[in-house]
Design an enzyme around this catalytic site. Structure first.
Site: not given
Ligand code: UT7
Length: 316
Positions: A116, A240, A270
């Site tokens: 990216c 980005h 993205n």
């Molecule tokens: O070009 C570079 C590419 N990558 C990135 O930039 C990715 C960087 N990371 C992110 O953007 C974020 O970490 C994500 C969008 C991938 C995830 O968001 P987050 O705020 O870090 O969520 P999390 O992993 O902390 O999950 C929070 C909650 C969890 O549930 P519990 O344990 O609190 O009950 C997850 O299981 O949200 C749940 N969860 C979802 N729920 C609905 C995780 N993904 C999803 C989803 N839909 N897609």
């Protein structure tokens, strides 16, 4: 990174183009097959919809053609083509070969893969080619991440998409646009975000998020220092477009208000190499930029790479 010597031949962007596939996939569409929701995706990422389809070559040819047309340069006078992509159409040859042919160019052509951060890497490399004598370089950032996304993995499927942005860079006598730049990579972090050949993207989202904020800020500060500017001097940021929360956190640390950010990730997700040019040229096309503005381009990506550049905008 070193300051740019006053004696170095510099460049300016004289034309640009953007391309997005026609097919739009909304968050609600994804929620039909994934355990997710429109509300969750918007709240945690800022993404509302994304465009899916096409090949890396076809999108590159579309954006590249628009950039050449806008610049008004004769395609036969373009000296080099740099295509930034992490999703080439073939392992061999470089996708830039197909793009060169599709655009009717006859020049050196090569791919850059810095994920990216790649468009900024290509922009820096393009300026390097101008500094050693070339006159016109076409730079394209394109990715078709939908082809390497696991559409059953809600961790990644909500983020990635396809798109392309291109710029014609021409050498100038006297002051050019590039004021400062930085490129970096930390290969020890490659397992945080990767796809094996033939495989799909695997990501440790939280860790990528945490590191992304830090490395965007570090890289931007290095470019600002090289340019002799502070964040107060920045008129527009084209970051980005990974997740609006990453951008908010980085800008807060840089002391840059979100009103100065070009955010198009809500519409296009993205798109990796395409995301910085899509944000930059959306701002240019909607009259958010005027000659003399200091623009910060900053990105991070798999590798983990980071890159930033400060350009003094010149309205063609
Ligand atoms: O070009 C570079 C590419 N990558 C990135 O930039 C990715 C960087 N990371 C992110 O953007 C974020 O970490 C994500 C969008 C991938 C995830 O968001 P987050 O705020 O870090 O969520 P999390 O992993 O902390 O999950 C929070 C909650 C969890 O549930 P519990 O344990 O609190 O009950 C997850 O299981 O949200 C749940 N969860 C979802 N729920 C609905 C995780 N993904 C999803 C989803 N839909 N897609």
């Amino acid at each position: 990174m070193p300051k740019i010597p006053n004696s170095a031949v510099n460049g300016v962007i004289t034309g640009w183009g953007r391309a997005l596939p026609e097919k739009v996939v909304t968050n609600a569409d994804l929620a039909k097959t994934l355990d997710t929701s429109d509300e969750w995706i918007i709240e945690r990422t800022g993404i509302e919809r994304r465009h899916i389809g096409g090949s890396t070559a076809s999108l590159s040819i579309e954006s590249g053609r628009k950039a050449i047309e806008m610049s008004g340069v004769d395609p036969s006078t373009i000296d080099a083509l740099i295509l930034s992509t992490t999703t080439p159409d073939r392992t061999v040859p470089a996708t830039s070969a197909a793009v060169q042919h599709g655009l009717g160019l006859r020049c050196g052509a090569f791919d850059v893969n810095a994920a990216c951060s790649g468009f900024v890497y290509a922009l820096v490399a393009g300026h390097g080619l101008l500094a050693i004598g070339l006159k016109r370089v076409l730079i394209i950032g394109t990715d078709t991440l939908s082809r390497i996304t696991d559409w059953t993995d809600r961790n990644t499927a909500i983020l990635f998409a396809d798109g392309s942005g291109a710029a014609v860079l021409e050498s100038v006598d006297g002051p050019g646009q590039l004021l400062g730049w930085d490129i970096d990579a930390d290969g020890s972090l490659e397992d945080l975000l990767y796809a094996e050949i033939g495989g799909t993207l695997k990501m440790e989202g939280k860790e990528v998020f945490r590191r992304a904020v830090r490395i965007m800020v570090d890289s931007a500060e290095k470019s600002l220092a090289a340019a002799g500017l502070t964040s107060n001097d920045i008129t527009l940021v084209a970051p980005h477009q990974a997740n609006v929360r990453i951008i908010e956190a980085a800008c807060k640390r840089l002391n840059i208000p979100m009103s100065k950010v070009s955010w198009v990730g809500n519409e296009s997700g993205n798109t990796s190499s395409a995301s910085i040019p899509l944000a930059l040229f959306e701002a240019a096309d909607t009259n958010r930029l005027k000659t003399g503005d200091n623009v910060l381009l900053v990105g991070f990506g798999a590798g983990m790479t980071a890159a930033s550049a400060i350009i003094k905008w010149k309205q063609p």
